[in-house]
Scaffold this motif. Sequence first.
Motif, short mmCIF file in Angstrom:
data_model
loop_
_atom_site.label_atom_id
_atom_site.label_comp_id
_atom_site.label_asym_id
_atom_site.label_seq_id
_atom_site.Cartn_x
_atom_site.Cartn_y
_atom_site.Cartn_z
N LYS A 150 37.39 53.45 39.87
CA LYS A 150 39.42 52.87 40.31
C LYS A 150 40.73 52.23 40.49
O LYS A 150 41.35 51.63 40.73
CB LYS A 150 40.00 54.48 39.66
CG LYS A 150 39.71 55.25 38.76
CD LYS A 150 39.68 56.73 38.09
CE LYS A 150 39.45 57.66 37.39
NZ LYS A 150 39.89 58.83 37.28
N THR A 151 40.15 52.95 42.32
CA THR A 151 40.88 52.65 42.86
C THR A 151 40.50 50.44 43.02
O THR A 151 41.30 49.87 43.14
CB THR A 151 40.53 52.29 44.68
OG1 THR A 151 40.63 54.38 44.38
CG2 THR A 151 41.32 52.07 45.67
N ALA A 152 38.92 50.89 43.32
CA ALA A 152 39.01 49.43 42.91
C ALA A 152 39.76 48.03 42.21
O ALA A 152 39.91 46.89 42.00
CB ALA A 152 37.38 48.83 42.55
N LEU A 181 42.29 49.06 40.45
CA LEU A 181 43.49 49.35 39.68
C LEU A 181 44.38 47.32 40.95
O LEU A 181 45.17 46.96 40.78
CB LEU A 181 44.48 50.31 40.81
CG LEU A 181 44.26 51.35 39.55
CD1 LEU A 181 45.12 52.90 40.03
CD2 LEU A 181 45.02 51.17 38.74
N LYS A 182 43.13 47.16 42.18
CA LYS A 182 43.26 46.72 43.28
C LYS A 182 43.71 45.02 42.75
O LYS A 182 43.74 44.39 42.49
CB LYS A 182 42.99 46.66 44.07
CG LYS A 182 43.11 45.77 45.42
CD LYS A 182 42.00 46.24 46.55
CE LYS A 182 42.50 45.05 47.41
NZ LYS A 182 41.67 43.44 47.75
N MET A 183 41.91 45.20 41.89
CA MET A 183 41.97 44.01 41.03
C MET A 183 43.44 43.88 39.39
O MET A 183 43.23 42.50 39.99
CB MET A 183 40.13 44.22 40.38
CG MET A 183 39.88 43.26 39.62
SD MET A 183 38.12 43.23 38.12
CE MET A 183 37.26 44.28 39.96
N TYR A 221 46.41 43.84 40.02
CA TYR A 221 47.60 43.77 40.90
C TYR A 221 47.05 42.00 41.77
O TYR A 221 48.23 41.02 41.92
CB TYR A 221 47.47 44.48 42.43
CG TYR A 221 48.66 44.07 43.64
CD1 TYR A 221 49.75 43.96 43.00
CD2 TYR A 221 48.11 43.31 44.42
CE1 TYR A 221 50.62 43.76 44.16
CE2 TYR A 221 48.78 43.23 44.94
CZ TYR A 221 51.03 43.41 45.31
OH TYR A 221 52.02 42.69 46.08
N GLU A 222 45.57 41.92 41.81
CA GLU A 222 46.07 40.35 42.62
C GLU A 222 44.75 39.85 41.02
O GLU A 222 45.49 38.38 41.03
CB GLU A 222 44.13 40.38 42.93
CG GLU A 222 44.34 41.38 44.77
CD GLU A 222 42.19 41.95 45.00
OE1 GLU A 222 42.44 42.36 45.99
OE2 GLU A 222 42.06 41.19 43.77
N ASN A 223 44.94 40.61 39.38
CA ASN A 223 44.97 39.34 38.94
C ASN A 223 46.27 38.92 37.76
O ASN A 223 46.10 38.78 36.80
CB ASN A 223 43.41 39.96 38.06
CG ASN A 223 42.28 39.57 38.41
OD1 ASN A 223 41.80 38.20 38.43
ND2 ASN A 223 41.45 40.01 39.35
N LYS A 224 47.24 40.17 38.17
CA LYS A 224 48.59 39.83 37.55
C LYS A 224 48.26 41.58 35.67
O LYS A 224 48.58 40.34 35.68
CB LYS A 224 49.18 38.83 36.98
CG LYS A 224 49.57 38.54 38.40
CD LYS A 224 50.72 36.81 38.61
CE LYS A 224 50.88 36.60 39.16
NZ LYS A 224 50.26 35.96 40.35
N SER A 245 33.01 47.84 46.94
CA SER A 245 33.87 47.23 47.98
C SER A 245 32.53 45.70 48.43
O SER A 245 33.17 45.38 49.26
CB SER A 245 33.96 47.86 49.28
OG SER A 245 32.49 48.44 49.56
#
Length: 244
Positions: free
Chosen positions: A49-51, A53-55, A57-60, A226
Amino acid sequence: MGNLSKLASLCILLTFWACSFTKKTTQLPKILVFSATKGFRHNSIAAGKTALLKMGYENKWHVDTTEDASVFTAANLAQFAAVVFLNTTGGILNDEQQIAFQTYIQAGGGFVGIHSASDTESDWPWYNNLVGACFESHPVPQVAAFTVNDKNHPTVSFMPDTVRRQEEIYNFKSFKKELVNVVLTVEESSYTGGKMPGFHPIAWYHNYDGGKAFYTAWGHAPQAFSEPFFLQHIAEAIKWATIK
């Protein structure tokens, strides 16, 4: 121009900027990450889930994560460009929710299944065809050699011809070889416990019932989420699934 006129013009301009910002924000592709379990529960779900969510953000992308199956309604699912089943297990959708999900795919929705998504809804033939196979068994996690089968597909195009990594390697039953396009296989001679000699698929994609589906058996351990290598594999799968 008087002060009142200048103020009015400024208000109109600010309103336009606000509307433009809102429009751009709401136009971000929305991804639903679903990780409900009614069987074995992977301890990698939180890391996944964390990854993701970060993905997002990075990919809009706008990423929603949930384990609440009540979000599976036709109206709610229609807003998502893709639905990701993140290590789901067991029978997690009721009849109405199954119909809503099926309708979503038939309307052109995208699906990405990660690892135990193939150990989900085993009594639902439509879903089994969407995923492309059903989980049967696995040996202990170990390092194995994986072979790229389709260098043209974005989910593996960045990989070398052979990849060595540690994974919990699934054996499958009811593999739909006639339906799917395989992008990764595993070489059974490189590890112990394989039960699909000659051709052991690990990741694949297909167009199905109006929508698009990608599945990868990678993603067992928290550490996977990760690994830049694995995360690119998933990011490209989501991008592929959202292209209409």
